[in-house]
Write a protein that holds these residues in place. Structure first.
Motif, PDB file in Angstrom:
ATOM      1  N   UNK A   9      14.364 -27.233   1.253  1.00 54.23           N
ATOM      2  CA  UNK A   9      15.435 -26.310   1.640  1.00 54.23           C
ATOM      3  C   UNK A   9      16.724 -27.077   1.921  1.00 54.23           C
ATOM      4  N   UNK A  10      17.250 -27.667   0.857  1.00 55.06           N
ATOM      5  CA  UNK A  10      18.530 -28.355   0.950  1.00 55.06           C
ATOM      6  C   UNK A  10      19.651 -27.315   0.995  1.00 55.06           C
ATOM      7  N   UNK A  11      20.866 -27.712   1.412  1.00 55.90           N
ATOM      8  CA  UNK A  11      21.981 -26.752   1.409  1.00 55.90           C
ATOM      9  C   UNK A  11      22.201 -26.095   0.057  1.00 55.90           C
ATOM     10  N   UNK A  12      22.065 -26.863  -1.029  1.00 55.71           N
ATOM     11  CA  UNK A  12      22.239 -26.286  -2.358  1.00 55.71           C
ATOM     12  C   UNK A  12      21.172 -25.260  -2.679  1.00 55.71           C
ATOM     13  N   UNK A  13      19.911 -25.564  -2.313  1.00 51.07           N
ATOM     14  CA  UNK A  13      18.829 -24.614  -2.564  1.00 51.07           C
ATOM     15  C   UNK A  13      18.983 -23.358  -1.721  1.00 51.07           C
ATOM     16  N   UNK A  14      19.409 -23.511  -0.468  1.00 51.76           N
ATOM     17  CA  UNK A  14      19.628 -22.341   0.387  1.00 51.76           C
ATOM     18  C   UNK A  14      20.748 -21.461  -0.161  1.00 51.76           C
ATOM     19  N   UNK A  15      21.776 -22.087  -0.712  1.00 58.62           N
ATOM     20  CA  UNK A  15      22.872 -21.321  -1.312  1.00 58.62           C
ATOM     21  C   UNK A  15      22.364 -20.511  -2.505  1.00 58.62           C
ATOM     22  N   UNK A  16      21.530 -21.135  -3.355  1.00 56.25           N
ATOM     23  CA  UNK A  16      20.947 -20.413  -4.487  1.00 56.25           C
ATOM     24  C   UNK A  16      20.031 -19.296  -3.998  1.00 56.25           C
ATOM     25  N   UNK A  17      19.287 -19.569  -2.915  1.00 59.63           N
ATOM     26  CA  UNK A  17      18.375 -18.567  -2.358  1.00 59.63           C
ATOM     27  C   UNK A  17      19.139 -17.321  -1.927  1.00 59.63           C
ATOM     28  N   UNK A  18      20.240 -17.518  -1.219  1.00 60.31           N
ATOM     29  CA  UNK A  18      21.044 -16.375  -0.760  1.00 60.31           C
ATOM     30  C   UNK A  18      21.690 -15.648  -1.942  1.00 60.31           C
TER      31      UNK A  18
END
Length: 354
Positions: A9-18
């Protein structure tokens, strides 16, 4: 466990998740509108069912893919794990979403079990097709992003290799010139030859002891240039004077190694050595808007006006231009012009870091 979650759950992955969550919510609203228009129920009830099924499926599939991916930079698990993940998301989303919808509308829990076979199959197909369509959309975007990253990485590696090749060409070029001059001094002036050899030894020790980085601070480039000019001063004596001017606020600007030395070599060889009395080399850096300008000026014989400046200087200037084009592209340039008080001025222009 915590380390694995941090990697997933990196910042980039969280951004894609949202982003996926917002897209799923919009898609669920569209499905609710279509179902309401087709007479399957009121808009509000269809929205609750579609939204609940879609968001639960999204959470299960998107969080699951991040956990399965782990350290891998690939956006989706491939093969059987990926298929099972989508099917699991469909089942959990269908059951959980219908349970929430039934509770909201006051119907018996999991009322779909009482549907006719045709209606049950159509309901399942709508859920399955919609989930697969959304997942494929996410997969396609993630794959495109992943491939772009791989292309950028390959281009960066190719650029790094090209810069290394250019640097390995520049260093022997300087060394061969110095050894040729040293050979002459051994026969004509042994004491100066010994002093030059000591300076060369010191220069090579400083140069080769450091890592061959693709960039270093401008201050390091100026220090390396000072060592080289000291080496040349042993050979030329009073015929060579030099000044180095580096403002404090530009000392840490990163530049490719050996960027300035070929220009100074060119100034000595084509400007000062042909002049009986020698002359001075002045190297200065300055800021001009968002650009860094570095001037290498000499008071030598000047540019040969019978040919364009870009053709003057041979190997060294060509390599500097190639390095600038490789690292900075069209934002950089190397220009030659006549100096204000005679001689030649070489000016490097490159963008300052944002």
């Amino acid at each position: 466990m915590i380390d694995a979650l941090t990697r997933s759950f990196t910042p980039g992955n969280l951004k894609d998740l949202l982003r996926h969550g917002v897209t799923t919510a919009v898609f669920s609203c569209v499905i609710a509108v279509v179902l309401a228009i087709s007479g399957r129920g009121g808009w509000v009830s269809q929205l609750i069912y579609s939204f609940s099924i879609g968001m639960i499926s999204w959470l299960v599939i998107d969080i699951g893919r991040l956990l399965l991916a782990g350290r891998s930079d690939k956006p989706w698990p491939l093969g059987l794990p990926g298929i099972l993940l989508v099917l699991t998301g469909v089942v959990i989303g269908f059951l959980g979403g219908n349970a929430i919808g039934d509770a909201w509308t006051g119907k018996p829990m999991l009322e779909f079990r009482t549907f006719s076979p045709d209606r049950l199959v159509s309901t399942l197909m709508i859920t399955l097709v919609a989930t697969i369509a959304i997942c494929y959309y996410y997969y396609s975007r993630g794959k495109a992003k992943y491939l772009q990253g791989q292309i950028a990485l390959a281009e960066r590696d190719a650029t790094d290799a090209r810069l290394k090749l250019i640097e390995t060409q520049l260093e022997p070029h300087m060394l061969f010139n110095t050894l040729a001059n040293l050979r002459v001094l051994i026969a004509t002036d042994p004491p100066r030859a010994v002093a030059m050899l000591d300076s060369l030894n010191s220069y090579l020790r400083v140069t080769l002891s450091g890592s061959r980085a693709l960039a270093h601070p401008l201050a390091a480039e100026f220090q390396r240039l000072r060592d080289y000019l000291e080496l040349m001063s042993v050979r030329m004596g009073a015929r060579l004077a030099y000044r180095l001017d580096l403002p404090e606020d530009l000392r840490e600007v990163p530049v490719p190694p050996l960027l300035l030395q070929p220009l100074v070599e060119n100034a000595i060889r084509h400007g000062l050595e042909p002049k009986v009395g020698g002359g001075e080399i002045a190297v200065g850096a300055r800021r001009e808007g968002r650009n860094l300008l570095i001037d290498v000026c000499d008071t030598g014989v000047g540019i040969d006006n019978t040919r364009p400046p870009s053709e003057d200087g041979g190997f060294g200037l060509a390599q500097v231009r190639e390095r600038l084009a490789t690292v900075y592209g069209p934002q950089s340039s190397l220009d030659l012009s006549a100096g204000p008080a005679g001689g030649t001025r070489a000016t490097i222009t490159l963008p300052l870091p944002a």
